[in-house]
Design an enzyme around this catalytic site. Structure first.
Site, PDB file in Angstrom:
ATOM      1  N   TYR A 287       0.820  -1.211   0.000  1.00 42.83           N
ATOM      2  CA  TYR A 287       0.000   0.000   0.000  1.00 42.83           C
ATOM      3  C   TYR A 287       0.860   1.269   0.000  1.00 42.83           C
ATOM      4  O   TYR A 287       0.533   2.258  -0.653  1.00 42.83           O
ATOM      5  CB  TYR A 287      -0.999  -0.034   1.169  1.00 42.83           C
ATOM      6  CG  TYR A 287      -2.203  -0.873   0.811  1.00 42.83           C
ATOM      7  CD1 TYR A 287      -2.267  -2.229   1.142  1.00 42.83           C
ATOM      8  CD2 TYR A 287      -3.237  -0.329   0.050  1.00 42.83           C
ATOM      9  CE1 TYR A 287      -3.347  -3.007   0.754  1.00 42.83           C
ATOM     10  CE2 TYR A 287      -4.315  -1.099  -0.347  1.00 42.83           C
ATOM     11  CZ  TYR A 287      -4.369  -2.438  -0.003  1.00 42.83           C
ATOM     12  OH  TYR A 287      -5.427  -3.208  -0.423  1.00 42.83           O
TER      13      TYR A 287
ATOM     14  N   HIS B 181     -15.054   1.274  -2.720  1.00 47.32           N
ATOM     15  CA  HIS B 181     -14.003   0.365  -2.244  1.00 47.32           C
ATOM     16  C   HIS B 181     -13.058   1.058  -1.279  1.00 47.32           C
ATOM     17  O   HIS B 181     -11.970   0.557  -1.003  1.00 47.32           O
ATOM     18  CB  HIS B 181     -13.207  -0.213  -3.437  1.00 47.32           C
ATOM     19  CG  HIS B 181     -14.006  -1.194  -4.239  1.00 47.32           C
ATOM     20  ND1 HIS B 181     -13.622  -1.609  -5.489  1.00 47.32           N
ATOM     21  CD2 HIS B 181     -15.177  -1.820  -3.982  1.00 47.32           C
ATOM     22  CE1 HIS B 181     -14.522  -2.472  -5.958  1.00 47.32           C
ATOM     23  NE2 HIS B 181     -15.475  -2.608  -5.070  1.00 47.32           N
TER      24      HIS B 181
ATOM     25  N   CYS C  82      -5.736   2.726  21.076  1.00 41.52           N
ATOM     26  CA  CYS C  82      -5.834   1.401  21.718  1.00 41.52           C
ATOM     27  C   CYS C  82      -4.629   0.512  21.439  1.00 41.52           C
ATOM     28  O   CYS C  82      -4.565  -0.613  21.936  1.00 41.52           O
ATOM     29  CB  CYS C  82      -7.123   0.689  21.263  1.00 41.52           C
ATOM     30  SG  CYS C  82      -6.987  -0.022  19.618  1.00 41.52           S
TER      31      CYS C  82
ATOM     32  N   THR D 237     -13.344  -0.061 -16.369  1.00 44.84           N
ATOM     33  CA  THR D 237     -13.437  -1.187 -15.449  1.00 44.84           C
ATOM     34  C   THR D 237     -13.655  -2.475 -16.225  1.00 44.84           C
ATOM     35  O   THR D 237     -14.401  -2.522 -17.198  1.00 44.84           O
ATOM     36  CB  THR D 237     -14.567  -0.995 -14.408  1.00 44.84           C
ATOM     37  OG1 THR D 237     -14.579  -2.127 -13.527  1.00 44.84           O
ATOM     38  CG2 THR D 237     -15.933  -0.832 -15.046  1.00 44.84           C
TER      39      THR D 237
HETATM   40  C1  BV8 Z   1     -17.770  -9.065  -1.176  1.00 47.16           C
HETATM   41  C2  BV8 Z   1      -9.844  -2.036  -2.941  1.00 47.16           C
HETATM   42  C3  BV8 Z   1     -19.075 -10.299   0.361  1.00 47.16           C
HETATM   43  C4  BV8 Z   1      -8.572  -2.574  -2.446  1.00 47.16           C
HETATM   44  C5  BV8 Z   1     -10.857  -3.751  -4.344  1.00 47.16           C
HETATM   45  C6  BV8 Z   1     -14.104 -15.839  -4.068  1.00 47.16           C
HETATM   46  C7  BV8 Z   1     -13.557 -15.556  -2.826  1.00 47.16           C
HETATM   47  C8  BV8 Z   1     -13.799 -14.328  -2.167  1.00 47.16           C
HETATM   48  C9  BV8 Z   1     -14.610 -13.366  -2.777  1.00 47.16           C
HETATM   49  C10 BV8 Z   1     -15.145 -13.666  -4.024  1.00 47.16           C
HETATM   50  C11 BV8 Z   1     -14.904 -14.881  -4.671  1.00 47.16           C
HETATM   51  N1  BV8 Z   1     -15.552 -14.850  -5.864  1.00 47.16           N
HETATM   52  C12 BV8 Z   1     -16.196 -13.680  -6.009  1.00 47.16           C
HETATM   53  C13 BV8 Z   1     -15.981 -12.954  -4.882  1.00 47.16           C
HETATM   54  C14 BV8 Z   1     -16.493 -11.620  -4.603  1.00 47.16           C
HETATM   55  C15 BV8 Z   1     -15.351 -10.657  -4.848  1.00 47.16           C
HETATM   56  C16 BV8 Z   1     -15.101 -10.551  -6.348  1.00 47.16           C
HETATM   57  O1  BV8 Z   1     -15.908  -9.964  -7.060  1.00 47.16           O
HETATM   58  N2  BV8 Z   1     -13.975 -11.135  -6.814  1.00 47.16           N
HETATM   59  C17 BV8 Z   1     -13.652 -11.069  -8.224  1.00 47.16           C
HETATM   60  C18 BV8 Z   1     -12.140 -10.964  -8.418  1.00 47.16           C
HETATM   61  C19 BV8 Z   1     -14.223 -12.324  -8.896  1.00 47.16           C
HETATM   62  N3  BV8 Z   1     -15.808  -9.399  -4.325  1.00 47.16           N
HETATM   63  C20 BV8 Z   1     -15.546  -9.104  -3.046  1.00 47.16           C
HETATM   64  O2  BV8 Z   1     -14.878  -9.782  -2.320  1.00 47.16           O
HETATM   65  C21 BV8 Z   1     -16.217  -7.842  -2.547  1.00 47.16           C
HETATM   66  N4  BV8 Z   1     -16.855  -8.122  -1.286  1.00 47.16           N
HETATM   67  O3  BV8 Z   1     -18.194  -9.704  -2.101  1.00 47.16           O
HETATM   68  O4  BV8 Z   1     -18.143  -9.260   0.123  1.00 47.16           O
HETATM   69  C22 BV8 Z   1     -19.579 -10.074   1.720  1.00 47.16           C
HETATM   70  C23 BV8 Z   1     -20.864  -9.550   1.876  1.00 47.16           C
HETATM   71  C24 BV8 Z   1     -21.342  -9.389   3.169  1.00 47.16           C
HETATM   72  C25 BV8 Z   1     -20.546  -9.713   4.270  1.00 47.16           C
HETATM   73  C26 BV8 Z   1     -19.255 -10.214   4.075  1.00 47.16           C
HETATM   74  C27 BV8 Z   1     -18.754 -10.393   2.804  1.00 47.16           C
HETATM   75  C28 BV8 Z   1     -15.165  -6.766  -2.287  1.00 47.16           C
HETATM   76  C29 BV8 Z   1     -14.534  -6.362  -3.605  1.00 47.16           C
HETATM   77  C30 BV8 Z   1     -13.656  -5.131  -3.363  1.00 47.16           C
HETATM   78  C31 BV8 Z   1     -12.201  -5.543  -3.386  1.00 47.16           C
HETATM   79  N5  BV8 Z   1     -11.365  -4.347  -3.318  1.00 47.16           N
HETATM   80  N6  BV8 Z   1     -10.138  -2.632  -4.243  1.00 47.16           N
HETATM   81  C32 BV8 Z   1      -7.400  -1.988  -3.184  1.00 47.16           C
HETATM   82  O5  BV8 Z   1      -7.574  -1.224  -4.151  1.00 47.16           O
HETATM   83  O6  BV8 Z   1      -6.284  -2.315  -2.768  1.00 47.16           O
HETATM   84  S1  BV8 Z   1     -11.185  -4.379  -5.876  1.00 47.16           S
HETATM   85  C33 BV8 Z   1     -10.117  -3.805  -7.049  1.00 47.16           C
HETATM   86  O7  BV8 Z   1     -10.612  -4.326  -8.281  1.00 47.16           O
HETATM   87  C34 BV8 Z   1     -10.092  -2.305  -7.244  1.00 47.16           C
HETATM   88  O8  BV8 Z   1     -11.071  -1.594  -6.511  1.00 47.16           O
HETATM   89  C35 BV8 Z   1     -10.416  -2.204  -8.725  1.00 47.16           C
HETATM   90  O9  BV8 Z   1     -10.956  -1.007  -9.071  1.00 47.16           O
HETATM   91  C36 BV8 Z   1     -11.409  -3.298  -8.792  1.00 47.16           C
HETATM   92  C37 BV8 Z   1     -11.945  -3.708 -10.098  1.00 47.16           C
HETATM   93  O10 BV8 Z   1     -10.912  -3.714 -10.987  1.00 47.16           O
HETATM   94  P1  BV8 Z   1     -11.002  -2.626 -12.160  1.00 47.16           P
HETATM   95  O11 BV8 Z   1     -11.117  -1.280 -11.544  1.00 47.16           O
HETATM   96  O12 BV8 Z   1     -12.061  -3.033 -13.124  1.00 47.16           O
HETATM   97  O13 BV8 Z   1      -9.568  -2.736 -12.763  1.00 47.16           O
HETATM   98  P2  BV8 Z   1      -9.069  -3.867 -13.753  1.00 47.16           P
HETATM   99  O14 BV8 Z   1      -7.582  -3.804 -13.759  1.00 47.16           O
HETATM  100  O15 BV8 Z   1      -9.763  -5.157 -13.447  1.00 47.16           O
HETATM  101  O16 BV8 Z   1      -9.628  -3.396 -15.172  1.00 47.16           O
HETATM  102  C38 BV8 Z   1      -9.151  -2.206 -15.758  1.00 47.16           C
HETATM  103  C39 BV8 Z   1     -10.028  -1.995 -16.976  1.00 47.16           C
HETATM  104  O17 BV8 Z   1      -9.685  -0.748 -17.568  1.00 47.16           O
HETATM  105  C40 BV8 Z   1      -9.830  -3.054 -18.029  1.00 47.16           C
HETATM  106  O18 BV8 Z   1     -11.085  -3.390 -18.585  1.00 47.16           O
HETATM  107  C41 BV8 Z   1      -8.953  -2.363 -19.075  1.00 47.16           C
HETATM  108  O19 BV8 Z   1      -9.275  -2.795 -20.402  1.00 47.16           O
HETATM  109  C42 BV8 Z   1      -9.384  -0.945 -18.926  1.00 47.16           C
HETATM  110  N7  BV8 Z   1      -8.345   0.043 -19.220  1.00 47.16           N
HETATM  111  C43 BV8 Z   1      -7.041   0.014 -18.853  1.00 47.16           C
HETATM  112  N8  BV8 Z   1      -6.434   1.163 -19.270  1.00 47.16           N
HETATM  113  C44 BV8 Z   1      -7.395   1.907 -19.887  1.00 47.16           C
HETATM  114  C45 BV8 Z   1      -8.609   1.202 -19.867  1.00 47.16           C
HETATM  115  N9  BV8 Z   1      -9.746   1.672 -20.406  1.00 47.16           N
HETATM  116  C46 BV8 Z   1      -9.698   2.885 -20.985  1.00 47.16           C
HETATM  117  N10 BV8 Z   1      -8.559   3.628 -21.048  1.00 47.16           N
HETATM  118  C47 BV8 Z   1      -7.407   3.183 -20.506  1.00 47.16           C
HETATM  119  N11 BV8 Z   1      -6.293   3.919 -20.585  1.00 47.16           N
HETATM  120 ZN    ZN Z   2      -7.622   1.611  18.082  1.00 49.43          ZN
END
Ligand code: BV8
Ligand code: ZN
Length: 242
Positions: free
Chosen positions: A66, A118, A149, A187
């Site tokens: 981070y 997020h 704490c 995204t």
């Molecule tokens: C939840 C913060 C439930 C942190 C992020 C198995 C096990 C565990 C969980 C899961 C599982 N299967 C599914 C899940 C759910 C999981 C999930 O969806 N997983 C995915 C991978 C399948 N989701 C979760 O866990 C969420 N929570 O479900 O909780 C729950 C409910 C109640 C009680 C308890 C639990 C939480 C998800 C949030 C995770 N945190 N970020 C950090 O940043 O360090 S996610 C992370 O991915 C970022 O936020 C990022 O933004 C996000 C999505 O990625 P994108 O933004 O889309 O980026 P990516 O690289 O993928 O794509 C870029 C795109 O841009 C591409 O399309 C590319 O073509 C395009 N691009 C690139 N350059 C350009 C462009 N386009 C135009 N111009 C350019 N120049």
């Molecule tokens: Zn504390």
């Protein structure tokens, strides 16, 4: 009418716009995306580091990742795409920017109504109590401890397997549901529940992305290209070009 003019007409006509952004919007500011090239760090995938389990196992390593990202972001500037969205907000009666990005570049570009579904990389929050602070620390040092704490502080972001902040999420759902136009920019639409917002849209939808996504065939207009230039074009006023 070419897709860009079609999209610009939709923007001109919409009074209520919602936008969902992902890492692709910040890519042209030099911030690596999650799933694209360069998104790796020391050969770890984000899904391996952005989890409570990784933090539990090795908080020092997770903090190093981070702080590395904070250094990158601190050295980055908002790009024309961020600025275009801030401009569009100023011109649209009802406008909500929903972002998956934690880098804070939308705020630095002048966007006001931002839903950070997020979390925020510049927040450090306590794992043991409600203490939290904005933290500009980017240099590697020991895992920060809570002044109240003594427990470890963690980055104020939502990790995989963690729920999204409830009130922010509900506002995001409502903003998309009430919108006449949803713009989905930079995204891969692979992370849920964020990607699920796209299916909530009842009005027109525009996708801005370098590549195809699973939603490309379902949107009203799919604009294939870089977010900076395409969002700048979308925010331009005046008659469609040509
Ligand atoms: C939840 C913060 C439930 C942190 C992020 C198995 C096990 C565990 C969980 C899961 C599982 N299967 C599914 C899940 C759910 C999981 C999930 O969806 N997983 C995915 C991978 C399948 N989701 C979760 O866990 C969420 N929570 O479900 O909780 C729950 C409910 C109640 C009680 C308890 C639990 C939480 C998800 C949030 C995770 N945190 N970020 C950090 O940043 O360090 S996610 C992370 O991915 C970022 O936020 C990022 O933004 C996000 C999505 O990625 P994108 O933004 O889309 O980026 P990516 O690289 O993928 O794509 C870029 C795109 O841009 C591409 O399309 C590319 O073509 C395009 N691009 C690139 N350059 C350009 C462009 N386009 C135009 N111009 C350019 N120049
Ligand atoms: Zn504390």
């Amino acid at each position: 009418m070419n897709p860009l003019d079609q999209a610009r007409t939709l923007v001109e006509q919409a009074q209520r716009i919602a936008v969902l952004t992902g890492a692709g919007v910040s890519a042209e500011s030099g911030i690596p995306t999650f799933r694209g090239p360069g998104g790796l760090w020391r050969n770890y995938r984000p899904e391996e580091l952005a989890t409570p389990e990784a933090f539990e196992r090795n908080p020092q390593l997770v903090w190093e990742w981070y702080r590395w990202r904070r250094r990158l972001i601190a050295a980055a500037e908002p790009n024309a795409g961020h600025l275009a969205l801030a401009e569009l907000e100023r011109r649209t009666p009802v406008f909500t920017l929903i972002t998956q990005n934690v880098d804070g570049l939308h705020g630095r570009a002048g966007s006001r109504r931002i839903l950070k579904i997020h979390g925020d990389i510049w927040l450090s929050r306590c794992t043991g109590c409600s203490y939290q602070r904005t933290d500009r620390a980017t240099e590697d040092e020991a895992v920060p401890l809570c002044p109240d704490c003594g427990a470890m502080l963690r980055p104020g972001v939502v990790w995989f397997g963690e729920p999204l902040p409830r009130l922010v999420w509900e506002e995001a759902e409502r903003a998309v549901y009430d919108s006449q136009l949803l713009i989905v920019a930079g995204t891969s639409a692979q992370v849920y529940p964020a990607a699920g917002l796209i299916g909530l849209a009842r009005g027109a939808t525009i996708e801005v992305n370098l590549d195809e996504t699973s939603f490309s065939k379902a949107v009203t207009v799919a604009l294939r290209g870089g977010c900076a230039e395409l969002l700048r074009q979308l925010a331009l006023t005046g008659p469609p070009s040509g």
